[in-house]
Design an enzyme around this catalytic site. Structure first.
Site, PDB file in Angstrom:
ATOM      1  N   LYS A 191     114.914  60.342 -19.823  1.00 18.91           N
ATOM      2  CA  LYS A 191     115.902  59.434 -19.031  1.00 18.91           C
ATOM      3  C   LYS A 191     115.378  59.674 -17.486  1.00 18.91           C
ATOM      4  CE  LYS A 191     117.315  57.818 -22.471  1.00 18.91           C
ATOM      5  NZ  LYS A 191     116.544  56.761 -22.704  1.00 18.91           N
TER       6      LYS A 191
ATOM      7  N   GLY B  29     112.249  58.582 -16.361  1.00 14.07           N
ATOM      8  CA  GLY B  29     111.582  57.412 -15.898  1.00 14.07           C
ATOM      9  C   GLY B  29     110.246  57.560 -16.611  1.00 14.07           C
ATOM     10  N   THR B  30     110.444  57.698 -17.850  1.00 13.86           N
ATOM     11  CA  THR B  30     109.183  57.928 -18.803  1.00 13.86           C
ATOM     12  C   THR B  30     108.870  56.419 -18.983  1.00 13.86           C
ATOM     13  OG1 THR B  30     110.626  59.389 -19.940  1.00 13.86           O
ATOM     14  CG2 THR B  30     108.452  58.628 -20.984  1.00 13.86           C
ATOM     15  N   THR B  31     109.632  55.367 -19.165  1.00 12.69           N
ATOM     16  CA  THR B  31     109.241  53.953 -19.706  1.00 12.69           C
ATOM     17  C   THR B  31     108.459  53.315 -18.585  1.00 12.69           C
ATOM     18  OG1 THR B  31     111.348  53.915 -20.883  1.00 12.69           O
ATOM     19  CG2 THR B  31     110.148  51.967 -20.492  1.00 12.69           C
ATOM     20  N   TRP B  32     108.963  53.557 -17.375  1.00 17.10           N
ATOM     21  CA  TRP B  32     108.409  53.136 -16.099  1.00 17.10           C
ATOM     22  C   TRP B  32     106.988  53.723 -15.967  1.00 17.10           C
ATOM     23  CZ3 TRP B  32     110.892  54.468 -10.601  1.00 17.10           C
ATOM     24  CH2 TRP B  32     110.271  53.436  -9.726  1.00 17.10           C
TER      25      TRP B  32
ATOM     26  N   HIS C  39     108.402  64.797 -24.539  1.00 15.16           N
ATOM     27  CA  HIS C  39     109.080  65.377 -23.783  1.00 15.16           C
ATOM     28  C   HIS C  39     109.250  66.943 -23.988  1.00 15.16           C
ATOM     29  CE1 HIS C  39     111.020  61.859 -22.754  1.00 15.16           C
ATOM     30  NE2 HIS C  39     111.628  61.397 -23.767  1.00 15.16           N
TER      31      HIS C  39
ATOM     32  N   SER D  98     122.049  58.320 -17.115  1.00  9.32           N
ATOM     33  CA  SER D  98     121.342  57.302 -17.866  1.00  9.32           C
ATOM     34  C   SER D  98     121.442  57.740 -19.534  1.00  9.32           C
ATOM     35  CB  SER D  98     119.977  57.431 -17.353  1.00  9.32           C
ATOM     36  OG  SER D  98     119.252  56.499 -17.996  1.00  9.32           O
TER      37      SER D  98
ATOM     38  N   ARG E 289     118.228  49.750 -18.311  1.00  8.66           N
ATOM     39  CA  ARG E 289     119.719  49.499 -17.878  1.00  8.66           C
ATOM     40  C   ARG E 289     119.857  48.847 -16.450  1.00  8.66           C
ATOM     41  NH1 ARG E 289     124.429  52.456 -15.701  1.00  8.66           N
ATOM     42  NH2 ARG E 289     122.480  54.075 -15.222  1.00  8.66           N
TER      43      ARG E 289
ATOM     44  N   GLY F 220     118.095  50.870 -13.621  1.00 12.59           N
ATOM     45  CA  GLY F 220     116.986  51.493 -12.750  1.00 12.59           C
ATOM     46  C   GLY F 220     117.233  51.898 -11.361  1.00 12.59           C
TER      47      GLY F 220
END
Ligand code: PAP
Length: 322
Positions: free
Chosen positions: A69, A71-74, A131, A161, A286, A288
């Site tokens: 949570k 910023g991995t996806t970004w 992770h 988050s 969600r 960000g």
């Protein structure tokens, strides 16, 4: 029903065969198991061990490491866009960043193939997420010339988050997972891949010692000046932006990976479940924001977390997170 279906979840009713494993309730019937000093959510315990036993990074690999949570996806979207920017295809329009860039313990070693699907890409460079803390995976990552990118985020937003994310997972009518419980667990380090502070500090320290090996960036830095950090990332990865239109290229990547654009692609708005994860694609998006924790954490919770942040981060010279 367990939170995840295709890997065994251990609980009081279904104990882990190795009874020496230390367990803690996380929420509802979900457990965290202690592994080498860190709390691993029970479905990820065996895959994490398999990564440790089996994973051999290639010198050309780029490993995105992060605490959940943060910023991995970004970063997955940014790394893909930077590294494969010459490609005419635009896979981010139709693929969720987590599927485009799989993670070791939560995908590649989760499935029965035991990491065999590491040959998932035709590209010369594999980008892989994890992770797993540096204390556990550091030697493995140092066994090759692979590059590591680490992203972190202030502890209170990361926690807020995570709390929202988990709320999507279950109906909590009978046994709610309150913010109070989430904060207490976080402060005691009982959080997936936690303690958070022990996760962040060694990656940061290594990035200071060996900046050519580990790139360390924060969610907040990226929010403040995405262009600057995208350029730095490209240089670190050995593919700096060049040519007359280099500023436009950078701007384009920052824009296309922004929360506003990325979260609006059909796949990322979708309430469908990905193949190996029990939450919908849209649960990784969600709002960000920076500082959204203020809307959920009471002042005393903020004080409690800030006190630990001072003790863990500030006292070790990392003035961050308050
Ligand atoms: P993961 O570790 O489970 O993969 P991760 O991607 O690290 O999760 O974190 C999700 C957070 O990043 C969400 O934050 P929020 O709950 O505070 O909103 C999500 O909204 C945010 N996020 C996802 N994509 C972006 C983006 N492009 N820009 C900024 N924030 C983003």
């Amino acid at each position: 029903m367990p939170f995840i279906s295709n890997y065994e979840t251990f609980s009081d009713q279904n104990p882990h065969p190795d009874s020496t494993i230390q367990k803690q309730k996380w929420f509802s019937d979900e457990f965290l198991c202690k592994f080498k000093g860190f709390w691993i959510w029970s479905p990820y315990l065996e895959p994490t061990k398999k990564v440790v036993e089996d994973f051999k990074p290639l010198p050309s690999d780029v490993i995105l490491a992060s605490f959940p949570k943060t910023g991995t996806t970004w970063l997955k979207a940014l790394l893909y866009s930077i590294i494969f920017r010459s490609s005419k295809e635009k896979p981010l329009l139709f693929n969720h960043p987590h599927e485009l860039i799989p993670s070791l313990e939560t995908k590649l070693y989760l499935e029965e193939s035991n990491g065999k699907n590491l040959e998932f890409t035709d590209h010369k460079v594999r980008i892989l997420g994890t992770h797993i803390p540096y204390q556990i995976i550091g030697d493995i990552l140092n066994s090759s010339d692979c590059k590591i990118v680490y992203v972190t985020r202030n502890p209170k937003d990361s926690l807020a988050s995570l709390w929202h994310f988990v709320q999507k997972a279950k109906k909590f009518d009978e046994d709610p997972w309150t913010v109070e419980t989430a904060v207490d667990q976080f402060c005691n380090g009982v959080v997936p891949f936690g303690p958070y502070y022990d996760h962040v500090l060694p990656y940061r320290e290594e990035s200071w010692k060996r900046p050519w090996k580990i790139f360390f960036v924060t969610f907040e830095e990226l929010k403040e000046d995405g262009k600057k950090h995208v350029k730095r990332l490209a240089e670190f990865l050995g593919c700096p932006f060049e040519g007359e239109n280099k500023e436009e290229q950078v701007e384009e990547i920052v824009k296309n990976c922004s929360f506003e654009i990325l979260s609006n692609h059909e796949i990322n708005k979708s309430s469908e479940m990905p193949e190996c994860f029990p939450l919908p694609y849209n649960s990784f998006f969600r709002n960000g924001q920076v500082g959204d924790y203020n809307n959920y954490l009471k002042p005393e919770m903020i004080h409690q977390i800030d006190a630990i942040t001072r003790q863990k981060f500030h006292a070790s010279g990392f003035v961050y997170g308050i």
